[in-house]
Design an enzyme around this catalytic site. Structure first.
Site, short mmCIF file in Angstrom:
data_model
loop_
_atom_site.label_atom_id
_atom_site.label_comp_id
_atom_site.label_asym_id
_atom_site.label_seq_id
_atom_site.Cartn_x
_atom_site.Cartn_y
_atom_site.Cartn_z
N ARG A 1 72.32 -15.24 23.76
CA ARG A 1 70.94 -14.79 23.52
C ARG A 1 70.00 -15.99 23.55
NH1 ARG A 1 68.56 -14.34 17.97
NH2 ARG A 1 66.58 -13.20 18.09
N ARG B 1 50.93 -12.44 10.97
CA ARG B 1 51.02 -13.55 10.02
C ARG B 1 49.68 -13.75 9.31
NH1 ARG B 1 55.64 -16.38 11.23
NH2 ARG B 1 56.49 -16.13 13.32
#
Length: 470
Positions: free
Chosen positions: A35, A76
């Site tokens: 990955r 965020r």
């Protein structure tokens, strides 16, 4: 290089494992697919790792899958006056849409979609749920919230808004750039983050086409509400338990995991269970007993693959983590209760000739105690249909396509090999027997069951089963 287990291992590449020797160690320890996490690292880092993986593939002479995991839209908070704030339970704070650096009465939250979706009583979670607030007074550009669980928050910490359908697309500008880059490299799978609804997959599919398989990451309650359609539109699922465990109550995650594994098995599509599986091995050479049980549970549930994240990306013991996961899988699959649990979770057959033929091939192989099931496949679908049965017998998938062979590195129990299609009936047994003997599945005189479709090379035409004497 054949594995002595059915479930597969996905290993995340990072600073601890970007070099060729480090990747070789992961592969030898048992990694089946690598990955590339585009939330971290540079394009040069990912390109270097990809080149090394393809070099390993040539060295070992077998397919190795590569999964590109796109970052997705990250919610965020902005920058804080002192870089951090300590919030006390019971106090009220104010979030603002516009603001450079703020304090408790002006915490920057530069995401208008949150302000639009917010409602009184809405939970707001910061830093993976470590700090929890409840919105008391939503507004267009500012919101008042009461702190329920206090703690210290820092600049740019992640925000979760459980249960809110946010008007955002899972593909950001960064994701689009990264996707073009990944497809140019030649990744085999693309994982789409923050999927909320089926339409989120349509845009990604239009950009990817057939160049790579599309993995939907399940990490929101909204995705769970539309899971059947999401499975139909994707090629695989990832149970991303990190964000999912923040968005829904933690006690609900194990049950949801079982539901998702079963739903993917029913659809004959691979499912990856991810996040914190051996998390203590980031810093320790052995896992906790709870972590070993967590991996084993996913295997007992019938997951196609389990994934390591920080353990191999930046941990101190990356190869040891893969080796430990390999040991846990093998031990679980050899346990006396494993087959009975897998059979108990058997899904109903899909009422189509291709599925019925593949299922019949798997059952026939078990009945006659064949040494292997050999499937000729142009797209990987025949192998997926056989894998769906979770047969106790090894599955050898033969395909003329390198890309298809690499994608099948995620399929439960499937060992993929690049081989030419037979030119006629007389070559079927010969090609199958030669490949099975070369890969160590059969010896001369052993029985094997061969599953294929006529005409050869036609996708989805699984319509023949043959018993072969190798």
């Amino acid at each position: 290089m054949r594995r002595s287990r059915h479930a597969k291992i996905v290993a995340t590449i990072g600073p601890a494992t970007v070099e060729l020797d480090q990747l070789r160690a992961l592969d030898l320890a048992g990694a089946d697919t690598f990955r590339l996490n585009f939330s971290h690292g540079t394009k040069d880092d990912h390109a270097r790792a990809f080149t090394a993986i393809r070099a390993l593939e040539r060295e070992f002479g077998r397919p190795i899958g590569v999964l590109q995991d796109l970052q997705g839209p990250k919610l965020r908070i902005g920058s804080l006056e002192e870089g951090e704030l300590t919030l006390q339970a019971g106090e009220t704070v104010r979030f603002v849409l516009d603001g450079a650096r703020g304090g408790k009465q002006a915490i920057p939250l530069p995401h208008p979609e949150i302000f639009v979706a917010a409602y009184p009583g809405q939970n707001l979670l910061i830093d993976d749920g470590r700090v929890r607030l409840s919105l008391e007074k939503p507004g267009d550009g500012d919101m008042i919230a009461r702190v329920i669980v206090g703690g210290t928050i820092r600049d740019q910490k992640g925000v979760n808004v459980p249960g809110a359908l946010l008007d955002i697309y899972p593909l950001t500008k960064k994701d689009r750039d990264d996707l073009v880059f990944g497809l140019e490299l030649g990744v085999d799978w693309v994982a789409l983050s923050f999927v909320q609804k089926p339409s989120d997959l349509i845009e990604a599919r239009a950009l990817i086409g057939e160049a790579a398989g599309l993995v939907a990451k399940i990490e929101t309650p909204m995705a769970l509400d539309h899971i059947d359609d999401i499975i139909k539109l994707s090629d695989a699922l990832m149970v991303a338990r990190g964000d999912l465990g923040v968005e829904i109550p933690p006690e609900n995650v194990p049950g949801r995991q079982k539901e998702l594994i079963r739903a993917c098995r029913m659809a004959a599509k691979p499912v990856i269970v991810a996040t914190q599986m051996l998390d203590s091995m980031v810093a320790a050479p052995t896992p906790t007993r709870a972590e070993a049980s967590d991996v084993a549970t996913a295997i007992y549930d019938g997951a196609d693959a389990v994934m390591l994240s920080a353990e191999t990306a930046n941990g101190a013991y990356p190869a040891e983590a893969v080796a430990m996961m390999d040991r846990i899988i093998r031990s679980t699959e050899q346990h006396r209760l494993y087959r009975s649990l897998i059979r108990a979770a058997q899904v109903d057959e899909e009422i189509t000739p291709p599925h019925a033929v593949a299922a019949a091939g798997a059952d026939l192989a078990a009945t006659i105690e064949a040494k292997a099931i050999i499937g000729f496949t142009a797209s990987g679908t025949t192998a997926a249909r056989i894998s769906r049965k979770r047969p106790p017998i090894p599955v050898l998938a033969l395909t003329p396509d390198d890309i298809v062979a690499r994608r099948m590195c995620l399929l439960w129990g499937v060992h993929s090999v690049v081989a030419s299609d037979p030119s006629g009936h007389e070559e079927i047994t010969r090609i199958a027997a030669v490949a099975a003997q070369r890969e160590g599945y059969v010896r001369s005189g052993d029985l094997a069951v061969v599953v294929f479709g006529l005409p050869f090379g036609q996708i989805g035409a699984t319509n023949n089963v043959r018993v072969a004497v190798c």
